[in-house]
Design a protein around this motif. Structure first.
Motif, short mmCIF file in Angstrom:
data_model
loop_
_atom_site.label_atom_id
_atom_site.label_comp_id
_atom_site.label_asym_id
_atom_site.label_seq_id
_atom_site.Cartn_x
_atom_site.Cartn_y
_atom_site.Cartn_z
N VAL A 121 0.81 -1.23 0.00
CA VAL A 121 0.00 0.00 0.00
C VAL A 121 0.84 1.27 0.00
CG1 VAL A 121 -1.97 -1.17 1.07
CG2 VAL A 121 -0.35 0.11 2.52
N ALA A 122 2.12 1.16 0.26
CA ALA A 122 2.98 2.36 0.27
C ALA A 122 2.88 3.15 -1.03
CB ALA A 122 4.42 1.99 0.59
N PRO A 123 2.89 2.51 -2.21
CA PRO A 123 2.77 3.28 -3.45
C PRO A 123 1.43 4.01 -3.59
CG PRO A 123 3.60 1.08 -3.92
CD PRO A 123 3.17 1.10 -2.48
N LEU A 124 0.43 3.60 -2.81
CA LEU A 124 -0.87 4.26 -2.84
C LEU A 124 -0.90 5.49 -1.94
CD1 LEU A 124 -3.13 1.08 -2.60
CD2 LEU A 124 -2.39 2.29 -4.66
N GLY A 125 0.16 5.68 -1.17
CA GLY A 125 0.24 6.84 -0.29
C GLY A 125 -0.55 6.70 1.00
N VAL A 126 -0.85 5.47 1.39
CA VAL A 126 -1.57 5.24 2.64
C VAL A 126 -0.77 4.30 3.53
CG1 VAL A 126 -3.87 5.69 1.70
CG2 VAL A 126 -2.96 3.38 1.62
N ASP A 127 -1.06 4.39 4.82
CA ASP A 127 -0.41 3.51 5.78
C ASP A 127 -1.45 2.55 6.38
OD1 ASP A 127 -1.80 4.90 7.79
OD2 ASP A 127 -0.07 6.15 8.28
N PHE A 128 -1.00 1.70 7.26
CA PHE A 128 -1.87 0.67 7.83
C PHE A 128 -3.09 1.26 8.52
CE2 PHE A 128 -2.96 -2.28 11.34
CZ PHE A 128 -3.36 -3.37 10.58
N ALA A 129 -2.90 2.28 9.34
CA ALA A 129 -4.02 2.89 10.05
C ALA A 129 -5.04 3.46 9.06
CB ALA A 129 -3.52 3.98 11.00
N GLY B 18 -11.11 8.09 -2.62
CA GLY B 18 -11.02 7.14 -1.51
C GLY B 18 -11.54 5.76 -1.88
N HIS B 19 -12.65 5.73 -2.63
CA HIS B 19 -13.18 4.44 -3.10
C HIS B 19 -12.18 3.75 -4.03
CE1 HIS B 19 -17.20 4.28 -1.40
NE2 HIS B 19 -17.36 5.56 -1.68
N ARG B 20 -11.57 4.54 -4.93
CA ARG B 20 -10.58 3.94 -5.84
C ARG B 20 -9.38 3.41 -5.08
NH1 ARG B 20 -12.11 8.47 -8.82
NH2 ARG B 20 -10.22 9.61 -8.22
N THR B 21 -8.91 4.17 -4.12
CA THR B 21 -7.76 3.74 -3.32
C THR B 21 -8.10 2.49 -2.52
OG1 THR B 21 -6.90 5.99 -3.20
CG2 THR B 21 -6.11 4.43 -1.52
N GLN B 22 -9.28 2.48 -1.91
CA GLN B 22 -9.68 1.32 -1.13
C GLN B 22 -9.81 0.09 -2.03
OE1 GLN B 22 -12.48 -0.84 -0.74
NE2 GLN B 22 -11.34 -1.79 0.95
N ALA B 23 -10.29 0.26 -3.24
CA ALA B 23 -10.39 -0.88 -4.16
C ALA B 23 -9.01 -1.43 -4.49
CB ALA B 23 -11.12 -0.45 -5.44
N ARG B 24 -8.03 -0.54 -4.64
CA ARG B 24 -6.67 -1.00 -4.91
C ARG B 24 -6.08 -1.69 -3.68
NH1 ARG B 24 -3.29 3.61 -7.58
NH2 ARG B 24 -1.83 1.89 -7.86
N VAL B 25 -6.42 -1.20 -2.50
CA VAL B 25 -5.99 -1.86 -1.27
C VAL B 25 -6.59 -3.26 -1.20
CG1 VAL B 25 -6.26 -1.86 1.26
CG2 VAL B 25 -5.59 0.25 0.07
#
Length: 146
Positions: A24-32, A94-101
């Motif tokens: 997920v690092a390339p998506l710019g988000v962390d675990f939390a 956010g929906h797109r990022t969550q889908a990639r996650v």
């Protein structure tokens, strides 16, 4: 043969978590933030309830969760409405990022668990759920010693 204990469970958690962090690092988000994104996939959530749920799940202070939500809002992944009971919701980004996650998690899950026989996976899930329940009971001041 490994002995089932906190160290073995912890090693599995941290190894899996490291794979997730890397994915997920390339998506710019962390675990939390991933946890918050996942919690918001069902739809908008009351901010107070969301903060309590995530703080409890992560065993962190509520202020840390408020920071996570603020980070998602600042990144354009979530929005806060300005009602008396503020609600948090995902933006389109956010929906797109969550889908990639979710896609990344699916890949990790398939690689790590895919060849484990279903009966063994079911037993492991039941045991880990029981251990979690007992630990949560003790943390809440109960008597999980059975």
């Amino acid at each position: 043969m490994s002995t089932l204990n906190g160290q073995v469970i912890g090693q599995a958690h941290f190894a899996t978590r490291a794979l997730l962090d890397r994915a997920v690092a390339p998506l710019g988000v962390d675990f939390a933030q991933v946890l918050a994104l996942n919690a918001l996939t069902a739809g908008p959530a009351d901010r107070t309830s969301l903060v309590r749920r995530l703080a409890s799940a992560r065993r962190v202070d509520e202020s840390a969760v408020h920071e996570v939500i603020a980070g998602l809002v600042d990144a354009g992944l979530a929005r806060l409405d300005d009602t008396a009971e503020p609600r948090v919701s995902l933006t389109d980004a956010g929906h797109r990022t969550q889908a990639r996650v979710a896609e990344a998690v699916g890949g990790i899950t398939a690689r790590l668990y895919g060849d484990i026989p279903p009966a063994e996976a079911d037993v492991a899930a039941r045991v880990l759920t029981l251990v979690t329940e007992r630990a949560n009971d003790e943390l809440a001041g109960g008597t999980a010693q059975k």
